[in-house]
Write an enzyme that holds these catalytic residues in place. Structure first.
Site, PDB file in Angstrom:
ATOM      1  CE  LYS A   1      -0.290  -0.314   5.047  1.00 60.09           C
ATOM      2  NZ  LYS A   1      -1.164  -0.611   6.208  1.00 60.09           N
TER       3      LYS A   1
ATOM      4  CE1 TYR B   1      13.966  31.210   4.926  1.00 57.96           C
ATOM      5  CE2 TYR B   1      14.026  28.840   4.497  1.00 57.96           C
ATOM      6  CZ  TYR B   1      13.805  30.133   4.053  1.00 57.96           C
ATOM      7  OH  TYR B   1      13.416  30.354   2.757  1.00 57.96           O
TER       8      TYR B   1
HETATM    9  C1  LIG Z   1      -0.352  -1.599   6.881  1.00 57.69           C
HETATM   10  C2  LIG Z   1      -0.916  -2.848   7.428  1.00 57.69           C
HETATM   11  C3  LIG Z   1      -0.096  -3.969   7.616  1.00 57.69           C
HETATM   12  C4  LIG Z   1       1.415  -3.910   7.459  1.00 57.69           C
HETATM   13  O1  LIG Z   1       1.944  -3.274   8.595  1.00 57.69           O
HETATM   14  P1  LIG Z   1       3.541  -3.107   8.802  1.00 57.69           P
HETATM   15  O2  LIG Z   1       3.661  -2.579  10.186  1.00 57.69           O
HETATM   16  O3  LIG Z   1       3.990  -2.122   7.774  1.00 57.69           O
HETATM   17  O4  LIG Z   1       4.117  -4.432   8.598  1.00 57.69           O
HETATM   18  C5  LIG Z   1      -0.681  -5.152   8.025  1.00 57.69           C
HETATM   19  N1  LIG Z   1      -2.020  -5.224   8.254  1.00 57.69           N
HETATM   20  C6  LIG Z   1      -2.837  -4.158   8.111  1.00 57.69           C
HETATM   21  C7  LIG Z   1      -4.285  -4.296   8.409  1.00 57.69           C
HETATM   22  C8  LIG Z   1      -2.313  -2.935   7.714  1.00 57.69           C
HETATM   23  O5  LIG Z   1      -3.124  -1.887   7.591  1.00 57.69           O
END
Ligand SMILES: *Cc1c(COP(=O)(O)O)cnc(C)c1O
Length: 358
Positions: free
Chosen positions: A35, A255
């Site tokens: 994702k 800055y």
């Molecule tokens: C994003 C997500 C994962 C993966 O999590 P990580 O900590 O990046 O391994 C697994 N399960 C769900 C439901 C998620 O939303």
């Protein structure tokens, strides 16, 4: 000529990290979580690089699932947030997407559809973001039977709130609740396990784990950096040194004038800033590297530039590439300096930075 600010992506390292996830998940299978544009690495190249190994992908939303299909990959894609509108279910059927249904609202949409996708049901074991409570599951199953949707149900999913913390009892409690809540339906599959769960000794992973950040080399565990867990850095963020100068003792840099040189200091400007997704909260002392030598940031990060102290790297010259994170400086170290986690840094690299793959 384009500026040489670049995120180099090592797809071999990604594959090694995926194999490590599989070893830790075994006997469960691991669905590759890609994702948020493959955690900022590019969803299509990442999914393609894992195509021979990963039996399933997981994404947050429909657009991400479609990006995988558009790349010609045929594996099932789990949609961790389910669907956002009833019409999306039809697309799931046609495309072989597996939405995770987490609300009565979404179940009602199933009832409206002639063709039903295969899907998962989310159980809320304590995270309290999404899902049905264990006490509601029997009713959910009756409802699925009543609307004839039971045959499409693949199994149950839950998500851990504190798996990054080995001292927390929460993961064991959530695991026990999940096991008990789903025990009536042994024919269905079960999925737990973000990356952190892969590093909890003795943690049951059931049928499917869901590693995300670990695939990209980021540490899922509190107070550990990726390489300490056997993870290979995947992204190297690099930008050129565009000028060097010596600031005199007592002068300020950047800055706000918050950094005051305590002695004459040879410094350089690097062509990357928060407009590229480098965190503005990374203050003086945040590590970087040039020619394999660790150096430190000084002053405030600007939109297009940041300043580094070159005292440790007397040979550094204009044009030399500076590593903001990668093999010498862990992304987890930079995240700690910026008061955040590697997830946010990796997903935050903006479209201005080209990704180069090897
Ligand atoms: C994003 C997500 C994962 C993966 O999590 P990580 O900590 O990046 O391994 C697994 N399960 C769900 C439901 C998620 O939303």
């Amino acid at each position: 000529m384009p500026r040489s600010t670049v995120a180099r992506i090592d797809l071999g390292a990604l594959r090694q990290n995926y194999r490590l996830a599989c070893e830790h998940a075994g006997p469960a299978q691991a669905m590759a979580v890609v994702k948020a544009d493959g955690y900022g690495h590019g969803i299509v190249p990442v999914a393609q690089a894992l195509a021979n190994d990963a039996p399933k992908y997981a994404v947050a939303c429909l657009e991400e699932a479609l990006a995988i299909r558009d790349a010609g990959l045929r594996q099932p894609v789990v949609m961790l947030q389910g669907v956002h509108a009833p019409g999306d279910l039809g697309l799931c059927v046609r495309q072989g997407f597996e939405p995770v249904l987490h609300s009565h609202h979404q179940l009602a949409w199933l009832d409206q559809m002639a063709a039903r996708p295969t899907f998962w049901v989310k159980v809320n074991t304590g995270m309290n973001r999404l899902g049905f409570l264990p006490a509601e599951l029997a009713e959910v199953m009756r409802k699925l039977d009543a609307i004839g949707a039971r045959p499409g149900l693949l199994g149950f999913v839950t998500h851990f709130a504190c798996a990054d913390d080995l001292d927390s009892s929460m993961t064991a409690e959530q695991t026990a609740r999940f096991e008990e809540a789903t025990a009536h339906w042994p024919e269905l599959m079960r999925s737990v396990g973000n990356s952190a769960a892969h590093f909890i000794p003795g943690q049951p992973m059931f049928d499917w784990s869901r590693p995300g950040i670990m695939l990209y080399g980021g540490s899922p565990m509190l107070a550990k950096i990726g390489p300490e867990l056997g993870l290979k850095p995947v992204m190297s963020l690099e930008a050129p040194l565009i000028t060097t100068r010596t600031v005199r003792a007592g002068e300020t840099v950047g800055y706000g004038g918050g950094f005051v040189a305590d002695r004459d200091t040879r410094m350089g400007m690097v062509a990357i800033g928060y407009g590229d997704g480098y965190p503005r909260h990374a203050g003086t002392g945040t590590p970087a590297a040039v020619n394999g030598q660790r150096i430190r940031l000084i002053g405030r990060v600007s939109m297009d530039m940041l300043a580094v102290d070159l005292s440790n790297a007397p040979d550094a010259r204009e044009g030399d590439p500076v590593e903001l994170w990668g093999p010498t400086v862990g992304v987890d170290e930079v995240a700690t300096c910026a008061g955040t986690i590697s997830y946010e840094l990796l997903t935050g690299i903006t479209a201005r930075v080209p990704r180069e793959y090897r």
